[in-house]
Design a protein around this motif. Structure first.
Motif, PDB file in Angstrom:
ATOM      1  N   GLN A   1      39.063  52.570  44.136  1.00  0.00           N
ATOM      2  CA  GLN A   1      38.409  52.694  45.438  1.00  0.00           C
ATOM      3  C   GLN A   1      38.461  54.128  45.937  1.00  0.00           C
ATOM      4  O   GLN A   1      37.493  54.639  46.499  1.00  0.00           O
ATOM      5  CB  GLN A   1      39.042  51.744  46.453  1.00  0.00           C
ATOM      6  CG  GLN A   1      38.657  50.303  46.220  1.00  0.00           C
ATOM      7  CD  GLN A   1      39.327  49.353  47.193  1.00  0.00           C
ATOM      8  OE1 GLN A   1      40.177  49.744  47.976  1.00  0.00           O
ATOM      9  NE2 GLN A   1      38.943  48.090  47.126  1.00  0.00           N
TER      10      GLN A   1
ATOM     11  N   HIS B   1      36.056  56.234  43.580  1.00  0.00           N
ATOM     12  CA  HIS B   1      34.633  55.896  43.535  1.00  0.00           C
ATOM     13  C   HIS B   1      34.054  55.544  44.897  1.00  0.00           C
ATOM     14  O   HIS B   1      33.128  54.752  44.998  1.00  0.00           O
ATOM     15  CB  HIS B   1      34.396  54.753  42.552  1.00  0.00           C
ATOM     16  CG  HIS B   1      34.860  55.067  41.166  1.00  0.00           C
ATOM     17  ND1 HIS B   1      34.254  56.008  40.371  1.00  0.00           N
ATOM     18  CD2 HIS B   1      35.904  54.591  40.449  1.00  0.00           C
ATOM     19  CE1 HIS B   1      34.899  56.088  39.222  1.00  0.00           C
ATOM     20  NE2 HIS B   1      35.897  55.250  39.250  1.00  0.00           N
TER      21      HIS B   1
ATOM     22  N   THR C   1      34.020  51.424  47.974  1.00  0.00           N
ATOM     23  CA  THR C   1      33.057  50.422  48.410  1.00  0.00           C
ATOM     24  C   THR C   1      33.706  49.059  48.598  1.00  0.00           C
ATOM     25  O   THR C   1      33.178  48.232  49.313  1.00  0.00           O
ATOM     26  CB  THR C   1      31.908  50.265  47.394  1.00  0.00           C
ATOM     27  OG1 THR C   1      32.449  49.790  46.155  1.00  0.00           O
ATOM     28  CG2 THR C   1      31.165  51.562  47.195  1.00  0.00           C
TER      29      THR C   1
ATOM     30  N   GLU D   1      33.832  46.807  46.451  1.00  0.00           N
ATOM     31  CA  GLU D   1      33.182  45.848  45.565  1.00  0.00           C
ATOM     32  C   GLU D   1      33.890  45.808  44.214  1.00  0.00           C
ATOM     33  O   GLU D   1      34.348  46.834  43.721  1.00  0.00           O
ATOM     34  CB  GLU D   1      31.721  46.218  45.311  1.00  0.00           C
ATOM     35  CG  GLU D   1      30.815  46.051  46.488  1.00  0.00           C
ATOM     36  CD  GLU D   1      29.376  46.381  46.122  1.00  0.00           C
ATOM     37  OE1 GLU D   1      28.502  45.641  46.560  1.00  0.00           O
ATOM     38  OE2 GLU D   1      29.154  47.376  45.420  1.00  0.00           O
TER      39      GLU D   1
ATOM     40  N   ILE E   1      33.770  45.073  40.060  1.00  0.00           N
ATOM     41  CA  ILE E   1      32.805  45.399  39.011  1.00  0.00           C
ATOM     42  C   ILE E   1      31.740  44.313  38.930  1.00  0.00           C
ATOM     43  O   ILE E   1      30.552  44.595  38.805  1.00  0.00           O
ATOM     44  CB  ILE E   1      33.513  45.581  37.655  1.00  0.00           C
ATOM     45  CG1 ILE E   1      34.374  46.840  37.673  1.00  0.00           C
ATOM     46  CG2 ILE E   1      32.508  45.643  36.516  1.00  0.00           C
ATOM     47  CD1 ILE E   1      35.235  47.033  36.452  1.00  0.00           C
TER      48      ILE E   1
ATOM     49  N   GLU F   1      30.659  42.331  41.298  1.00  0.00           N
ATOM     50  CA  GLU F   1      29.746  42.453  42.442  1.00  0.00           C
ATOM     51  C   GLU F   1      28.772  43.612  42.244  1.00  0.00           C
ATOM     52  O   GLU F   1      27.590  43.508  42.567  1.00  0.00           O
ATOM     53  CB  GLU F   1      30.535  42.641  43.737  1.00  0.00           C
ATOM     54  CG  GLU F   1      31.298  41.402  44.146  1.00  0.00           C
ATOM     55  CD  GLU F   1      32.311  41.666  45.246  1.00  0.00           C
ATOM     56  OE1 GLU F   1      32.786  42.816  45.377  1.00  0.00           O
ATOM     57  OE2 GLU F   1      32.640  40.718  45.970  1.00  0.00           O
ATOM     58  N   LYS F   2      29.259  44.727  41.713  1.00  0.00           N
ATOM     59  CA  LYS F   2      28.392  45.880  41.468  1.00  0.00           C
ATOM     60  C   LYS F   2      27.325  45.543  40.440  1.00  0.00           C
ATOM     61  O   LYS F   2      26.167  45.945  40.585  1.00  0.00           O
ATOM     62  CB  LYS F   2      29.217  47.082  41.014  1.00  0.00           C
ATOM     63  CG  LYS F   2      30.048  47.684  42.122  1.00  0.00           C
ATOM     64  CD  LYS F   2      30.868  48.850  41.630  1.00  0.00           C
ATOM     65  CE  LYS F   2      31.724  49.395  42.767  1.00  0.00           C
ATOM     66  NZ  LYS F   2      32.554  50.513  42.347  1.00  0.00           N
TER      67      LYS F   2
ATOM     68  N   HIS G   1      24.616  43.437  42.062  1.00  0.00           N
ATOM     69  CA  HIS G   1      23.707  44.257  42.866  1.00  0.00           C
ATOM     70  C   HIS G   1      22.762  45.062  41.971  1.00  0.00           C
ATOM     71  O   HIS G   1      21.582  45.203  42.277  1.00  0.00           O
ATOM     72  CB  HIS G   1      24.481  45.198  43.789  1.00  0.00           C
ATOM     73  CG  HIS G   1      25.142  44.497  44.933  1.00  0.00           C
ATOM     74  ND1 HIS G   1      24.444  43.852  45.920  1.00  0.00           N
ATOM     75  CD2 HIS G   1      26.452  44.331  45.232  1.00  0.00           C
ATOM     76  CE1 HIS G   1      25.290  43.317  46.783  1.00  0.00           C
ATOM     77  NE2 HIS G   1      26.516  43.597  46.374  1.00  0.00           N
ATOM     78  N   THR G   2      23.290  45.555  40.871  1.00  0.00           N
ATOM     79  CA  THR G   2      22.483  46.352  39.957  1.00  0.00           C
ATOM     80  C   THR G   2      21.345  45.546  39.348  1.00  0.00           C
ATOM     81  O   THR G   2      20.218  46.034  39.225  1.00  0.00           O
ATOM     82  CB  THR G   2      23.361  46.945  38.834  1.00  0.00           C
ATOM     83  OG1 THR G   2      24.376  47.750  39.437  1.00  0.00           O
ATOM     84  CG2 THR G   2      22.544  47.792  37.880  1.00  0.00           C
TER      85      THR G   2
END
Length: 89
Positions: free
Chosen positions: A66, A69, A72, A74, A76, A78-79, A82-83
């Motif tokens: 956190q 990076h 956020t 979030e 991995i 969750e990322k 979203h991607t």
């Protein structure tokens, strides 16, 4: 000792202290793949189902991630959602 399905702590330590200049392309690729798999496993298993050692390691790694990076909050997973456009589904 790590939890089942997770990268062993001694392996993590060995990979961390070995300079990249001493690793082959195969070793670097294998390390990246197993690190990613370990992170996915860490984020899919709840902390209450982990050993104390594994829970502590995962929490400290999340905090470090956190800070590094942008914080956020979030995971991995969750990322990735979203991607690929799955968002909050």
């Amino acid at each position: 000792m790590s939890d089942t399905g997770r990268k062993d702590f001694s392996t993590k330590a060995h990979e961390k202290i070995t300079p990249d200049t001493q690793k082959s392309t195969y070793d670097k690729t294998k390390e990246t793949v197993t690190d990613t798999a370990d992170r996915v496993a860490a984020n899919t298993q709840s902390d209450s189902n982990k050993s104390v050692t594994q829970e502590t390691f995962d929490k400290s790694r999340r905090e470090k991630d956190q800070q590094a990076h942008g914080g956020t909050g979030e995971t991995i997973v969750e990322k990735v959602k979203h991607t690929v456009g799955l968002g909050n589904k």
